[in-house]
Motif scaffolding. Structure first.
Motif, PDB file in Angstrom:
ATOM      1  N   TYR A 179       0.838  -1.203   0.000  1.00 38.54           N
ATOM      2  CA  TYR A 179       0.000   0.000   0.000  1.00 38.54           C
ATOM      3  C   TYR A 179       0.878   1.259   0.000  1.00 38.54           C
ATOM      4  CZ  TYR A 179      -3.134   3.544   2.046  1.00 38.54           C
ATOM      5  OH  TYR A 179      -3.841   4.695   2.316  1.00 38.54           O
ATOM      6  N   LEU A 180       1.932   1.246   0.815  1.00 37.65           N
ATOM      7  CA  LEU A 180       2.827   2.421   0.869  1.00 37.65           C
ATOM      8  C   LEU A 180       3.533   2.620  -0.465  1.00 37.65           C
ATOM      9  CD1 LEU A 180       4.225   1.984   4.490  1.00 37.65           C
ATOM     10  CD2 LEU A 180       2.632   3.737   3.663  1.00 37.65           C
ATOM     11  N   HIS A 181       3.931   1.495  -1.091  1.00 39.36           N
ATOM     12  CA  HIS A 181       4.563   1.609  -2.403  1.00 39.36           C
ATOM     13  C   HIS A 181       3.564   2.220  -3.395  1.00 39.36           C
ATOM     14  CE1 HIS A 181       7.422   0.728  -5.586  1.00 39.36           C
ATOM     15  NE2 HIS A 181       6.343   0.483  -6.311  1.00 39.36           N
ATOM     16  N   ALA A 182       2.321   1.749  -3.326  1.00 37.59           N
ATOM     17  CA  ALA A 182       1.276   2.262  -4.218  1.00 37.59           C
ATOM     18  C   ALA A 182       1.071   3.767  -4.004  1.00 37.59           C
ATOM     19  CB  ALA A 182      -0.029   1.512  -3.981  1.00 37.59           C
ATOM     20  N   LEU A 183       1.063   4.191  -2.732  1.00 42.40           N
ATOM     21  CA  LEU A 183       0.879   5.626  -2.453  1.00 42.40           C
ATOM     22  C   LEU A 183       2.030   6.439  -3.021  1.00 42.40           C
ATOM     23  CD1 LEU A 183      -0.513   5.866   1.208  1.00 42.40           C
ATOM     24  CD2 LEU A 183      -1.757   5.990  -0.965  1.00 42.40           C
ATOM     25  N   ALA A 184       3.265   5.893  -2.893  1.00 37.77           N
ATOM     26  CA  ALA A 184       4.429   6.610  -3.432  1.00 37.77           C
ATOM     27  C   ALA A 184       4.318   6.691  -4.952  1.00 37.77           C
ATOM     28  CB  ALA A 184       5.722   5.902  -3.013  1.00 37.77           C
ATOM     29  N   LEU A 185       3.853   5.597  -5.557  1.00 44.06           N
ATOM     30  CA  LEU A 185       3.755   5.550  -7.025  1.00 44.06           C
ATOM     31  C   LEU A 185       2.700   6.535  -7.553  1.00 44.06           C
ATOM     32  CD1 LEU A 185       4.824   4.137  -9.558  1.00 44.06           C
ATOM     33  CD2 LEU A 185       3.047   2.413  -9.259  1.00 44.06           C
ATOM     34  N   VAL A 186       1.491   6.455  -7.017  1.00 48.81           N
ATOM     35  CA  VAL A 186       0.457   7.385  -7.515  1.00 48.81           C
ATOM     36  C   VAL A 186       0.783   8.813  -7.080  1.00 48.81           C
ATOM     37  CG1 VAL A 186      -1.358   5.632  -7.654  1.00 48.81           C
ATOM     38  CG2 VAL A 186      -1.168   7.025  -5.571  1.00 48.81           C
ATOM     39  N   GLY A 187       1.543   8.928  -5.978  1.00 46.91           N
ATOM     40  CA  GLY A 187       1.961  10.255  -5.503  1.00 46.91           C
ATOM     41  C   GLY A 187       2.876  10.955  -6.496  1.00 46.91           C
ATOM     42  N   THR A 188       3.583  10.179  -7.351  1.00 49.18           N
ATOM     43  CA  THR A 188       4.450  10.821  -8.356  1.00 49.18           C
ATOM     44  C   THR A 188       3.615  11.586  -9.371  1.00 49.18           C
ATOM     45  OG1 THR A 188       4.506   8.879  -9.816  1.00 49.18           O
ATOM     46  CG2 THR A 188       6.253   9.024  -8.148  1.00 49.18           C
ATOM     47  N   GLU A 189       2.319  11.315  -9.428  1.00 51.26           N
ATOM     48  CA  GLU A 189       1.418  12.068 -10.316  1.00 51.26           C
ATOM     49  C   GLU A 189       0.475  12.949  -9.501  1.00 51.26           C
ATOM     50  OE1 GLU A 189       1.547  12.153 -13.561  1.00 51.26           O
ATOM     51  OE2 GLU A 189       2.704  10.372 -14.117  1.00 51.26           O
ATOM     52  N   GLY A 236       3.926  -8.551 -15.165  1.00 60.09           N
ATOM     53  CA  GLY A 236       3.314  -7.374 -14.534  1.00 60.09           C
ATOM     54  C   GLY A 236       4.200  -6.806 -13.436  1.00 60.09           C
ATOM     55  N   LEU A 237       4.805  -7.681 -12.675  1.00 57.19           N
ATOM     56  CA  LEU A 237       5.696  -7.213 -11.608  1.00 57.19           C
ATOM     57  C   LEU A 237       6.905  -6.487 -12.183  1.00 57.19           C
ATOM     58  CD1 LEU A 237       5.522 -10.024  -8.945  1.00 57.19           C
ATOM     59  CD2 LEU A 237       5.538  -7.584  -8.460  1.00 57.19           C
ATOM     60  N   LYS A 238       7.405  -6.980 -13.330  1.00 59.70           N
ATOM     61  CA  LYS A 238       8.529  -6.301 -13.991  1.00 59.70           C
ATOM     62  C   LYS A 238       8.127  -4.885 -14.389  1.00 59.70           C
ATOM     63  CE  LYS A 238      11.623  -9.590 -16.236  1.00 59.70           C
ATOM     64  NZ  LYS A 238      11.873 -10.249 -17.513  1.00 59.70           N
ATOM     65  N   LEU A 239       6.883  -4.766 -14.892  1.00 56.93           N
ATOM     66  CA  LEU A 239       6.386  -3.436 -15.285  1.00 56.93           C
ATOM     67  C   LEU A 239       6.323  -2.505 -14.065  1.00 56.93           C
ATOM     68  CD1 LEU A 239       3.391  -4.357 -17.657  1.00 56.93           C
ATOM     69  CD2 LEU A 239       5.716  -3.667 -18.297  1.00 56.93           C
ATOM     70  N   LEU A 240       5.899  -3.070 -12.938  1.00 54.31           N
ATOM     71  CA  LEU A 240       5.805  -2.261 -11.715  1.00 54.31           C
ATOM     72  C   LEU A 240       7.197  -1.784 -11.288  1.00 54.31           C
ATOM     73  CD1 LEU A 240       4.223  -1.101  -9.299  1.00 54.31           C
ATOM     74  CD2 LEU A 240       4.353  -3.349  -8.208  1.00 54.31           C
ATOM     75  N   VAL A 241       8.183  -2.686 -11.382  1.00 53.75           N
ATOM     76  CA  VAL A 241       9.558  -2.317 -11.005  1.00 53.75           C
ATOM     77  C   VAL A 241      10.078  -1.230 -11.955  1.00 53.75           C
ATOM     78  CG1 VAL A 241      11.944  -3.168 -10.847  1.00 53.75           C
ATOM     79  CG2 VAL A 241      10.069  -4.543  -9.924  1.00 53.75           C
ATOM     80  N   GLU A 242       9.868  -1.431 -13.272  1.00 55.91           N
ATOM     81  CA  GLU A 242      10.349  -0.461 -14.276  1.00 55.91           C
ATOM     82  C   GLU A 242       9.722   0.911 -14.060  1.00 55.91           C
ATOM     83  OE1 GLU A 242      10.557  -3.615 -17.788  1.00 55.91           O
ATOM     84  OE2 GLU A 242       9.641  -1.699 -18.410  1.00 55.91           O
ATOM     85  N   THR A 243       8.404   0.896 -13.857  1.00 53.50           N
ATOM     86  CA  THR A 243       7.686   2.172 -13.681  1.00 53.50           C
ATOM     87  C   THR A 243       8.156   2.885 -12.414  1.00 53.50           C
ATOM     88  OG1 THR A 243       5.802   1.192 -14.785  1.00 53.50           O
ATOM     89  CG2 THR A 243       5.378   3.219 -13.581  1.00 53.50           C
ATOM     90  N   SER A 244       8.387   2.121 -11.346  1.00 58.18           N
ATOM     91  CA  SER A 244       8.860   2.720 -10.090  1.00 58.18           C
ATOM     92  C   SER A 244      10.215   3.370 -10.327  1.00 58.18           C
ATOM     93  CB  SER A 244       8.976   1.646  -9.002  1.00 58.18           C
ATOM     94  OG  SER A 244       7.736   1.000  -8.833  1.00 58.18           O
ATOM     95  N   ARG A 245      11.074   2.644 -11.041  1.00 57.14           N
ATOM     96  CA  ARG A 245      12.421   3.157 -11.326  1.00 57.14           C
ATOM     97  C   ARG A 245      12.338   4.443 -12.154  1.00 57.14           C
ATOM     98  NH1 ARG A 245      14.920  -1.741 -13.116  1.00 57.14           N
ATOM     99  NH2 ARG A 245      15.396  -2.340 -10.985  1.00 57.14           N
ATOM    100  N   GLU A 246      11.495   4.405 -13.193  1.00 57.82           N
ATOM    101  CA  GLU A 246      11.325   5.591 -14.054  1.00 57.82           C
ATOM    102  C   GLU A 246      10.861   6.811 -13.253  1.00 57.82           C
ATOM    103  OE1 GLU A 246       9.824   3.064 -17.920  1.00 57.82           O
ATOM    104  OE2 GLU A 246       8.428   4.479 -16.989  1.00 57.82           O
ATOM    105  N   ARG A 247      10.018   6.530 -12.229  1.00 60.98           N
ATOM    106  CA  ARG A 247       9.489   7.641 -11.432  1.00 60.98           C
ATOM    107  C   ARG A 247      10.436   8.075 -10.330  1.00 60.98           C
ATOM    108  NH1 ARG A 247       4.082   8.638 -13.122  1.00 60.98           N
ATOM    109  NH2 ARG A 247       4.257   7.707 -15.160  1.00 60.98           N
ATOM    110  N   GLY A 248      11.557   7.353 -10.206  1.00 59.20           N
ATOM    111  CA  GLY A 248      12.548   7.736  -9.191  1.00 59.20           C
ATOM    112  C   GLY A 248      12.170   7.323  -7.786  1.00 59.20           C
ATOM    113  N   ILE A 249      11.257   6.340  -7.668  1.00 60.10           N
ATOM    114  CA  ILE A 249      10.962   5.863  -6.301  1.00 60.10           C
ATOM    115  C   ILE A 249      11.636   4.503  -6.112  1.00 60.10           C
ATOM    116  CG2 ILE A 249       8.772   7.128  -6.179  1.00 60.10           C
ATOM    117  CD1 ILE A 249       7.363   4.363  -6.380  1.00 60.10           C
ATOM    118  N   SER A 250      11.773   4.113  -4.854  1.00 58.67           N
ATOM    119  CA  SER A 250      12.477   2.869  -4.533  1.00 58.67           C
ATOM    120  C   SER A 250      11.730   1.647  -5.097  1.00 58.67           C
ATOM    121  CB  SER A 250      12.582   2.721  -3.020  1.00 58.67           C
ATOM    122  OG  SER A 250      13.004   1.420  -2.692  1.00 58.67           O
TER     123      SER A 250
END
Ligand SMILES: NC(=O)c1ccc[n+]([C@@H]2O[C@H](COP(=O)([O-])OP(=O)(O)OC[C@H]3O[C@@H](n4cnc5c(N)ncnc54)[C@H](OP(=O)(O)O)[C@@H]3O)[C@@H](O)[C@H]2O)c1
Length: 282
Positions: A179-189, A236-250
């Motif tokens: 959930y925290l990862h999700a908040l950080a991810l959507v928080g980038t937008e 799908g998990l690879k996409l999540l990792v890639e997207t997180s990296r692109e957004r500069g989050i852990s």
């Protein structure tokens, strides 16, 4: 009240104080001990008695112990020989079995418990406490334990409650991290938690609905699926990792999962259900 008991409570941290408070509220005769006696103040105002030494609190029908760790607890326990000890300090199954052995060597009836609630929940309908150990002590003290939360007896093995505790907390910690990862991810937008959380909650309840099916597959070892293959989830998990990296989050939360799912797929489970990942975990 006619069937009130004398209950000793060792430890008045956040949880111990909540336990003692609930017991006082139910009309029991509560005697408390804490390393820092000043913490007993509010409980003494409500009718508890303060023991100067742990052994004084052990002169009771049942003693509850709730200290920070087993290491801090054992020197305290070594000072007493209660007739019944209910240990509510968190630890490992082996630590719980160690105290059970210690108790048995001293003729103490032993019950090990784990509290699946926060202190504010103690004594409310949502609180559940899991127990293992002496069935006779559990049955005899059930009236006291019911005051704290719904008591669930798992069996005679004193290590079982700690095992369940860690397994359930593992679900909680990984869910909260997701959930925290999700908040950080959507928080980038710029999506605020209050906007995203209702979506997360309904999703979580849908995910919860999958658990009985996953459990049944794990029990049978039969992993065929016409719903969603592991390959698709690993991708799908690879996409999540890639997207997180692109957004500069852990990627600290999804990366180990991507690695685990990828390993299970490479081991031949790509066309199987997610339940097959347990083979890799084992
Ligand atoms: N809080 C929760 O939400 C929760 C939920 C489930 C289970 N638990 C479990 O309940 C137990 C207690 O948690 P808590 O939240 O009450 O912790 P806490 O507020 O930190 O209280 C810790 C207790 O341990 C005592 N203590 C620490 N070191 C000691 C030592 N060397 N000798 C004697 N006493 C010592 C403290 O005494 P002083 O007051 O003198 O420092 C205090 O009574 C833990 O095992 C925890 O995992 C807690």
């Amino acid at each position: 009240m006619g069937n009130n008991k004398k209950v000793g409570v060792l430890g008045l941290g956040r949880m111990g104080a909540a336990l003692a408070g609930a017991l006082l509220g139910a009309g029991h005769d509560v005697v408390v001990w804490n390393r820092s006696p000043l913490k007993a103040g509010p409980l003494l105002d409500r009718g508890a008695r303060l023991a100067a030494m742990p052994a004084e609190a052990a002169e009771a029908d049942v003693v509850l112990s709730c200290l920070s760790t087993y290491d801090t607890q054992q020197p305290v326990l070594d000072e007493l020989t209660p007739s019944v000890l209910v240990n509510l300090t968190s630890g490992t199954p082996e630590q719980a079995r160690g105290v059970a052995k210690w108790a048995s060597s001293r003729g103490i009836d032993y019950v090990d418990g784990v509290i699946m609630a926060v202190p504010q929940g103690i004594g409310t309908p949502g609180a559940r406490i899991l127990y293992g150990g002496s069935p006779t002590a559990f049955a005899a003290q059930r009236d006291v334990l019911e005051v704290l939360g719904e008591p669930v007896f798992l069996g005679e093995d004193a290590g079982l409650a700690a095992l369940y505790d860690l397994a359930l907390l593992g679900i909680m910690w990984s869910t909260m991290s997701g959930y925290l990862h999700a908040l950080a991810l959507v928080g980038t937008e710029g999506v605020a938690p209050e906007r995203f959380t209702p979506m997360a909650l309904s999703w979580l309840s849908a995910v919860g609905g999958f658990l009985p099916g996953i459990g049944a597959q794990v029990a049978s070892g039969e992993y065929t699926t016409d719903v969603s293959a592991l390959d698709i989830n690993a991708a799908g998990l690879k996409l999540l990792v890639e997207t997180s990296r692109e957004r500069g989050i852990s990627t600290a939360v999804p990366a180990p999962l991507a690695e685990l799912f990828g390993r299970a797929a490479a081991a031949g489970h790509g066309a199987h259900a997610i339940a097959s990942v347990i083979e890799e975990i084992r």
